[in-house]
Design an enzyme around this catalytic site. Structure first.
Site, mmCIF file in Angstrom:
data_model
loop_
_atom_site.group_PDB
_atom_site.id
_atom_site.type_symbol
_atom_site.label_atom_id
_atom_site.label_comp_id
_atom_site.label_asym_id
_atom_site.label_seq_id
_atom_site.Cartn_x
_atom_site.Cartn_y
_atom_site.Cartn_z
ATOM 1 N N SER A 52 0.790 -1.234 0.000
ATOM 2 C CA SER A 52 0.000 0.000 0.000
ATOM 3 C C SER A 52 0.822 1.283 0.000
ATOM 4 O O SER A 52 0.263 2.372 -0.130
ATOM 5 C CB SER A 52 -0.964 0.009 1.195
ATOM 6 O OG SER A 52 -0.254 0.031 2.408
ATOM 7 N N LYS A 78 -5.545 5.001 8.330
ATOM 8 C CA LYS A 78 -4.498 5.801 7.692
ATOM 9 C C LYS A 78 -4.887 7.277 7.621
ATOM 10 O O LYS A 78 -4.023 8.151 7.666
ATOM 11 C CB LYS A 78 -4.181 5.232 6.312
ATOM 12 C CG LYS A 78 -3.578 3.827 6.403
ATOM 13 C CD LYS A 78 -3.269 3.230 5.048
ATOM 14 C CE LYS A 78 -2.678 1.832 5.229
ATOM 15 N NZ LYS A 78 -2.292 1.205 3.953
#
Length: 344
Positions: free
Chosen positions: A246, A291
């Site tokens: 990611s 996040k």
């Protein structure tokens, strides 16, 4: 005073001891009793510039790129209870997360996937910057051995198959075609620095486009080496302990910033997440809400997110009341254009 009397007797002293022991027992249960869950929480945001080393880097700008992470841990009883009201704590069943394997296998898989993601990030940046390069596979690694108790472990590097050197899926397919009729073969691997010889059985029918299935694993990953035509364009990414795919988007942006003139951040603190392939296409990720929190805590001005995760990210940003802008993008080029517009 006799200890038994202190525990069983009346009076303030006995009551205090009993309550103390009960409290200790409850605390031990909450902190150390195992549960079937793992816990995801917001992790940290890391500056990408120290991790991307260019031979001839561009002058640093006033902004910065940051990759964002999630924290994964065992969920004790206290975390399990806390998750009922803590919006930054997400539980997932270990059996679903690890897919029948161990936590060690899962972490090894994340490491292998990250190595492949780094190459994709550099290749995507080279393509966007117009840098000439060559690329070739140098190793074939078991990135997911699956839940079966087969011969291979996640992280094994296949060195040779039936006596033939193997560094790519194509070479493995050729070796499989030659060895399948025998029903079994010898495989040389490297596992945690040690060279081992394995004897494996092969299915009678050759499935040409599924070499991983043929050798009894869930997924194989080619590790590739990318070499620019001009040595001044060389870029090396050192991700350290960061795993998974990611961070690909943010590594690609940092690489592109090093290869081109000007400040791609437009003077902003730019956090983000997203996988990326060699064509520069950005893919969805998990844990995006965590996040968003990590980016906000790091003081990001902008958070770049894959289009598929945009609505979840926007909702979380609204929930925590951040002024950080969330920008959904689908490609590396779109990310570059979005930053130009946001900084303008």
């Amino acid at each position: 005073m006799d200890a038994r009397k202190l525990l069983t007797g009346g009076g303030a002293a006995g009551t205090a001891v009993r309550w103390g022991l009960l409290t200790a027992a409850v605390m031990a249960l909450l902190l150390y009793a195992p549960t079937p869950y793992a816990a995801y929480e917001p992790g940290l945001a890391f500056y990408t510039k120290p991790l991307v080393r260019a031979s001839n880097p561009d002058e640093p700008g006033t902004g910065a790129f940051m990759l964002t992470t999630v924290q994964l841990s065992d969920a004790n009883a206290w975390k399990t209870i806390r998750s009922s009201w803590d919006g930054n704590l997400e539980l997932v069943r270990k059996r679903d997360l690890f897919q029948g394997g161990s936590q060690a296998d899962f972490m090894e898989m994340q490491t292998v996937v990250m190595r492949g993601s780094q190459t994709d990030a550099v290749e995507a940046a080279y393509e966007e910057a117009g840098v000439a390069y060559e690329i070739a596979s140098y190793a074939l690694v078991v990135s997911d051995a699956g839940s079966s108790s087969g011969a291979f472990h996640t992280g094994d590097e296949i060195v040779s198959f039936g006596g033939l050197p193997v560094t790519s899926l194509r070479e493995l397919s050729l070796a499989l075609n030659r060895e399948a009729a025998a029903g079994q073969t010898q495989v040389s691997i490297v596992r945690q620095g040690r060279t081992l010889e394995l004897a494996i059985r092969l299915p009678a029918e050759v499935i040409a486009d599924q070499p991983a299935l043929m050798v009894g694993v869930r997924k194989l990953t080619e590790l590739r080496r990318i070499q620019p035509a001009n040595a001044e364009d060389e870029v090396d990414i050192q991700a350290g302990e960061i795993g998974g795919p990611s961070a690909g988007l943010m590594f690609a942006l940092q690489t592109l910033d090093e290869l081109t003139d000007g400040d791609l951040t437009a003077g902003m603190r730019v956090a983000g997440t997203g996988t990326i392939n060699a064509k520069g296409e950005v893919g969805a990720i998990g844990g995006v809400s965590h996040k968003v929190v990590a980016a906000d805590r790091a003081g990001a001005d902008v958070f770049l997110v894959p289009e598929e995760n945009e609505q979840e990210a926007i909702a979380k940003a609204a929930d925590i009341g951040t002024a950080m802008r969330v920008l959904g993008i689908g490609t590396l080029r779109e990310a570059k254009q979005a930053l130009e517009e946001a900084g303008g």
